[in-house]
Write a protein that holds these residues in place. Sequence first.
Motif, PDB file in Angstrom:
ATOM      1  N   ALA A 176     -87.705  74.618  40.664  1.00 31.39           N
ATOM      2  CA  ALA A 176     -87.886  75.248  39.440  1.00 31.39           C
ATOM      3  C   ALA A 176     -87.064  76.312  39.453  1.00 31.39           C
ATOM      4  O   ALA A 176     -85.856  76.604  40.311  1.00 31.39           O
ATOM      5  N   GLY A 177     -86.372  76.098  38.077  1.00 32.03           N
ATOM      6  CA  GLY A 177     -85.194  77.301  37.442  1.00 32.03           C
ATOM      7  C   GLY A 177     -83.730  76.688  37.701  1.00 32.03           C
ATOM      8  O   GLY A 177     -82.787  77.215  37.284  1.00 32.03           O
ATOM      9  N   ALA A 178     -83.558  75.343  38.432  1.00 33.18           N
ATOM     10  CA  ALA A 178     -82.650  74.389  38.324  1.00 33.18           C
ATOM     11  C   ALA A 178     -81.744  74.307  37.189  1.00 33.18           C
ATOM     12  O   ALA A 178     -82.940  73.723  36.109  1.00 33.18           O
ATOM     13  N   ARG A 179     -80.119  74.333  36.730  1.00 28.96           N
ATOM     14  CA  ARG A 179     -80.439  73.938  35.360  1.00 28.96           C
ATOM     15  C   ARG A 179     -78.890  72.656  35.721  1.00 28.96           C
ATOM     16  O   ARG A 179     -77.988  73.238  36.346  1.00 28.96           O
ATOM     17  N   ILE A 180     -79.357  71.695  34.855  1.00 27.81           N
ATOM     18  CA  ILE A 180     -78.342  70.960  34.994  1.00 27.81           C
ATOM     19  C   ILE A 180     -77.856  70.213  34.196  1.00 27.81           C
ATOM     20  O   ILE A 180     -78.603  69.893  32.591  1.00 27.81           O
ATOM     21  N   LEU A 181     -76.134  70.801  33.536  1.00 26.93           N
ATOM     22  CA  LEU A 181     -75.949  70.603  32.200  1.00 26.93           C
ATOM     23  C   LEU A 181     -75.302  69.383  31.383  1.00 26.93           C
ATOM     24  O   LEU A 181     -75.359  68.560  32.261  1.00 26.93           O
ATOM     25  N   HIS A 182     -74.874  69.545  30.358  1.00 26.32           N
ATOM     26  CA  HIS A 182     -74.442  68.590  29.662  1.00 26.32           C
ATOM     27  C   HIS A 182     -73.322  67.453  30.233  1.00 26.32           C
ATOM     28  O   HIS A 182     -72.244  67.896  31.021  1.00 26.32           O
ATOM     29  N   GLY A 183     -73.537  66.133  30.733  1.00 22.51           N
ATOM     30  CA  GLY A 183     -72.780  65.474  31.136  1.00 22.51           C
ATOM     31  C   GLY A 183     -72.270  65.784  32.787  1.00 22.51           C
ATOM     32  O   GLY A 183     -72.240  64.934  33.827  1.00 22.51           O
ATOM     33  N   ALA A 184     -73.261  66.200  33.399  1.00 28.83           N
ATOM     34  CA  ALA A 184     -72.958  66.131  34.998  1.00 28.83           C
ATOM     35  C   ALA A 184     -73.893  64.889  35.386  1.00 28.83           C
ATOM     36  O   ALA A 184     -74.868  64.356  34.582  1.00 28.83           O
ATOM     37  N   VAL A 185     -73.886  64.834  36.246  1.00 34.06           N
ATOM     38  CA  VAL A 185     -74.243  63.120  37.311  1.00 34.06           C
ATOM     39  C   VAL A 185     -74.671  63.854  38.146  1.00 34.06           C
ATOM     40  O   VAL A 185     -73.988  64.108  39.289  1.00 34.06           O
ATOM     41  N   ILE A 186     -75.679  63.002  38.976  1.00 33.12           N
ATOM     42  CA  ILE A 186     -76.103  63.322  39.673  1.00 33.12           C
ATOM     43  C   ILE A 186     -76.864  62.073  40.206  1.00 33.12           C
ATOM     44  O   ILE A 186     -78.070  61.520  39.639  1.00 33.12           O
ATOM     45  N   THR A 187     -76.083  61.334  41.352  1.00 34.61           N
ATOM     46  CA  THR A 187     -76.363  60.003  42.138  1.00 34.61           C
ATOM     47  C   THR A 187     -76.377  60.233  43.101  1.00 34.61           C
ATOM     48  O   THR A 187     -76.140  60.255  44.336  1.00 34.61           O
ATOM     49  N   ALA A 188     -78.035  59.895  43.802  1.00 34.88           N
ATOM     50  CA  ALA A 188     -78.520  59.745  45.208  1.00 34.88           C
ATOM     51  C   ALA A 188     -78.541  57.831  44.758  1.00 34.88           C
ATOM     52  O   ALA A 188     -78.464  57.210  45.170  1.00 34.88           O
ATOM     53  N   GLU A 189     -76.828  57.922  45.774  1.00 33.43           N
ATOM     54  CA  GLU A 189     -76.545  56.472  45.756  1.00 33.43           C
ATOM     55  C   GLU A 189     -77.183  55.150  46.575  1.00 33.43           C
ATOM     56  O   GLU A 189     -78.312  54.955  46.715  1.00 33.43           O
ATOM     57  N   ASP A 190     -77.250  56.215  48.402  1.00 30.22           N
ATOM     58  CA  ASP A 190     -78.516  56.009  49.074  1.00 30.22           C
ATOM     59  C   ASP A 190     -78.762  56.922  50.398  1.00 30.22           C
ATOM     60  O   ASP A 190     -78.600  56.134  50.899  1.00 30.22           O
ATOM     61  N   GLY A 191     -78.841  57.589  49.547  1.00 29.14           N
ATOM     62  CA  GLY A 191     -79.028  59.085  50.275  1.00 29.14           C
ATOM     63  C   GLY A 191     -79.710  60.213  49.348  1.00 29.14           C
ATOM     64  O   GLY A 191     -79.133  60.331  48.091  1.00 29.14           O
ATOM     65  N   GLU A 192     -80.301  60.998  50.436  1.00 33.39           N
ATOM     66  CA  GLU A 192     -81.057  61.949  49.065  1.00 33.39           C
ATOM     67  C   GLU A 192     -80.054  62.646  48.237  1.00 33.39           C
ATOM     68  O   GLU A 192     -78.887  63.476  49.029  1.00 33.39           O
ATOM     69  N   ILE A 193     -80.733  63.705  47.085  1.00 35.98           N
ATOM     70  CA  ILE A 193     -80.051  64.985  46.730  1.00 35.98           C
ATOM     71  C   ILE A 193     -81.320  66.050  46.580  1.00 35.98           C
ATOM     72  O   ILE A 193     -82.448  65.908  45.517  1.00 35.98           O
ATOM     73  N   ARG A 194     -80.854  66.791  47.267  1.00 33.08           N
ATOM     74  CA  ARG A 194     -81.996  67.856  46.935  1.00 33.08           C
ATOM     75  C   ARG A 194     -81.302  69.113  45.935  1.00 33.08           C
ATOM     76  O   ARG A 194     -79.778  69.539  46.284  1.00 33.08           O
ATOM     77  N   VAL A 195     -81.145  69.532  44.684  1.00 34.22           N
ATOM     78  CA  VAL A 195     -80.672  70.602  43.959  1.00 34.22           C
ATOM     79  C   VAL A 195     -81.653  71.533  43.881  1.00 34.22           C
ATOM     80  O   VAL A 195     -83.192  71.895  43.613  1.00 34.22           O
ATOM     81  N   GLY A 196     -81.591  73.249  45.025  1.00 28.79           N
ATOM     82  CA  GLY A 196     -82.509  73.519  44.610  1.00 28.79           C
ATOM     83  C   GLY A 196     -82.781  74.911  43.768  1.00 28.79           C
ATOM     84  O   GLY A 196     -82.159  74.752  42.523  1.00 28.79           O
ATOM     85  N   GLY A 214     -78.474  74.525  48.151  1.00 28.51           N
ATOM     86  CA  GLY A 214     -79.220  75.048  48.294  1.00 28.51           C
ATOM     87  C   GLY A 214     -79.885  76.048  47.361  1.00 28.51           C
ATOM     88  O   GLY A 214     -79.896  75.393  45.960  1.00 28.51           O
ATOM     89  N   ASP A 215     -80.203  76.843  46.990  1.00 22.17           N
ATOM     90  CA  ASP A 215     -80.818  77.537  45.820  1.00 22.17           C
ATOM     91  C   ASP A 215     -79.832  78.824  45.782  1.00 22.17           C
ATOM     92  O   ASP A 215     -79.087  79.222  46.638  1.00 22.17           O
TER      93      ASP A 215
END
Length: 197
Positions: free
Chosen positions: A32-52, A74-75
């Motif tokens: 909640a409250g996270a902001r992912i802006l234009h053109g960002a790439v968040i890619t879990a290839e074969d391992g997890e991602i957590r965006v706080g 983290g947060d």
Amino acid sequence: MLVRHRGREPRISPDATVAPGAVISGDVRVEAGARILHGAVITAEDGEIRVGAGTVILEHALVRGRAGHPALIGDGVMIGPHAHVNGATIGDGAFIATGAAVFPGAVVGAGAEVRVNGVVQVNTTLGPGAVVPIGWIAVGTPAQLFSPDRHDEIWAVQKALDFPGTVYGVDRSAGMAEIMRRQSAFYAAHDADEVVG
């Protein structure tokens, strides 16, 4: 764009923002409250991602999760434009500035700063509240800080951190042909990707 990759779909809080043109792929959780802006790439290839919660990932940043090296953000973290966080743990309230790079196995402590074009090398631990100055390199555990003109001193510490083994799963003696053969086969998994949102 949300993408199913390796059978995993992103999970985005309804209170988070994903701007048009951002790509979130695979086993990614955005709080909640996270902001992912234009053109960002968040890619879990074969391992997890957590965006706080409350974290902001700015334009054209890259966050990559890897097997054995999840990307755990983290947060209240700021990841600046064109920054690169690859298989690293970023503590609450940290600041990863424009163009900074944080490599697999690295840990950036709570409230730490990696300033513009700073680097945190593989398997390096930057303590809470520490600062990597503009363009400097953090290497080792605990991190030692070097200006970029001190290559021989950086290499003396970095060599033992096993960049080729950590990032590519190969011995230092492997040539680029072998590394690229493996990388090409690994990234072919994207052939089966499906856009889900």
